[in-house]
Design a protein around this motif. Structure first.
Motif, PDB file in Angstrom:
ATOM      1  N   ILE A  47      34.084 -43.230  17.116  1.00 49.35           N
ATOM      2  CA  ILE A  47      32.773 -42.880  16.579  1.00 49.35           C
ATOM      3  C   ILE A  47      31.920 -42.356  17.733  1.00 49.35           C
ATOM      4  N   PRO A  48      31.967 -41.047  17.976  1.00 48.07           N
ATOM      5  CA  PRO A  48      31.317 -40.504  19.173  1.00 48.07           C
ATOM      6  C   PRO A  48      29.814 -40.698  19.232  1.00 48.07           C
ATOM      7  N   HIS A  49      29.139 -40.801  18.094  1.00 46.01           N
ATOM      8  CA  HIS A  49      27.683 -40.936  18.190  1.00 46.01           C
ATOM      9  C   HIS A  49      27.266 -42.302  18.713  1.00 46.01           C
ATOM     10  N   PHE A  50      28.186 -43.237  18.874  1.00 47.90           N
ATOM     11  CA  PHE A  50      27.840 -44.509  19.506  1.00 47.90           C
ATOM     12  C   PHE A  50      27.523 -44.321  20.988  1.00 47.90           C
ATOM     13  N   TYR A  51      28.111 -43.339  21.602  1.00 50.06           N
ATOM     14  CA  TYR A  51      27.933 -43.185  23.046  1.00 50.06           C
ATOM     15  C   TYR A  51      27.480 -41.782  23.445  1.00 50.06           C
ATOM     16  N   TYR A  52      26.859 -41.062  22.532  1.00 49.56           N
ATOM     17  CA  TYR A  52      26.435 -39.697  22.831  1.00 49.56           C
ATOM     18  C   TYR A  52      24.917 -39.562  22.754  1.00 49.56           C
ATOM     19  N   ASN A  53      24.256 -39.604  23.890  1.00 51.84           N
ATOM     20  CA  ASN A  53      22.826 -39.288  24.016  1.00 51.84           C
ATOM     21  C   ASN A  53      21.912 -39.970  22.992  1.00 51.84           C
ATOM     22  N   TYR A  55      22.327 -40.878  20.087  1.00 53.00           N
ATOM     23  CA  TYR A  55      22.431 -40.227  18.780  1.00 53.00           C
ATOM     24  C   TYR A  55      22.070 -41.171  17.640  1.00 53.00           C
ATOM     25  N   VAL A  56      22.482 -42.432  17.718  1.00 52.45           N
ATOM     26  CA  VAL A  56      22.213 -43.389  16.648  1.00 52.45           C
ATOM     27  C   VAL A  56      20.714 -43.561  16.435  1.00 52.45           C
ATOM     28  N   LYS A  58      18.538 -41.371  16.593  1.00 51.28           N
ATOM     29  CA  LYS A  58      18.025 -40.222  15.857  1.00 51.28           C
ATOM     30  C   LYS A  58      17.991 -40.514  14.356  1.00 51.28           C
ATOM     31  N   TYR A  59      18.924 -41.345  13.867  1.00 51.94           N
ATOM     32  CA  TYR A  59      18.896 -41.736  12.462  1.00 51.94           C
ATOM     33  C   TYR A  59      17.611 -42.507  12.163  1.00 51.94           C
TER      34      TYR A  59
END
Length: 129
Positions: A47-53, A55-56, A58-59
């Motif tokens: 789950i790349p959005h766990f560790y990408y800038n 991202y989580v 942003k939700y």
């Protein structure tokens, strides 16, 4: 949040530390209701959005902003309705915080988040058995 805090504290982010942390967090989240298989500890890696800038986050911020705008529109605020339509037309022409501010949402303050949480709190009784 926890992973970013680990990194800021200088703790190494290894597959083992991330897997252990994720598995413990998963168990805390689901409690005794779900007994997760051992393989659950590796879910974080797909789950790349766990560790990408962040991202989580942003939700959460987009939810807060949309709740704020929707509530204003439903309450008859035609100015924010017009600003929202302009926001949609602007696309990605500016930084997100600047664009949202033009729409009437200032995410540099806690107000939109606080308002969204109050709205969610008001709905909780609807989901009680």
């Amino acid at each position: 949040r926890d992973i970013h805090a680990m990194a800021e504290a200088g703790e190494p982010l290894t597959a083992d530390s991330l897997s252990s942390h994720y598995y413990a967090l998963n168990a805390k989240y689901y409690g005794d209701v779900v007994i997760a298989p051992e393989a659950t500890r590796y879910e974080w890696s797909r789950i790349p959005h766990f560790y990408y800038n962040f991202y989580v986050y942003k939700y959460a911020t987009s939810f807060a902003a949309s709740q704020y705008i929707a509530r204003q529109i439903f309450e008859g605020n035609t100015e924010i309705r017009d600003r929202f339509l302009e926001f949609l037309r602007s696309g990605g022409s500016s930084e997100p915080l600047v664009t949202l501010a033009r729409a009437g949402v200032d995410l540099s303050t806690p107000q939109p988040i606080t308002d969204a949480l109050k709205g969610m709190e008001a709905m909780l009784p609807l989901f009680q058995p």
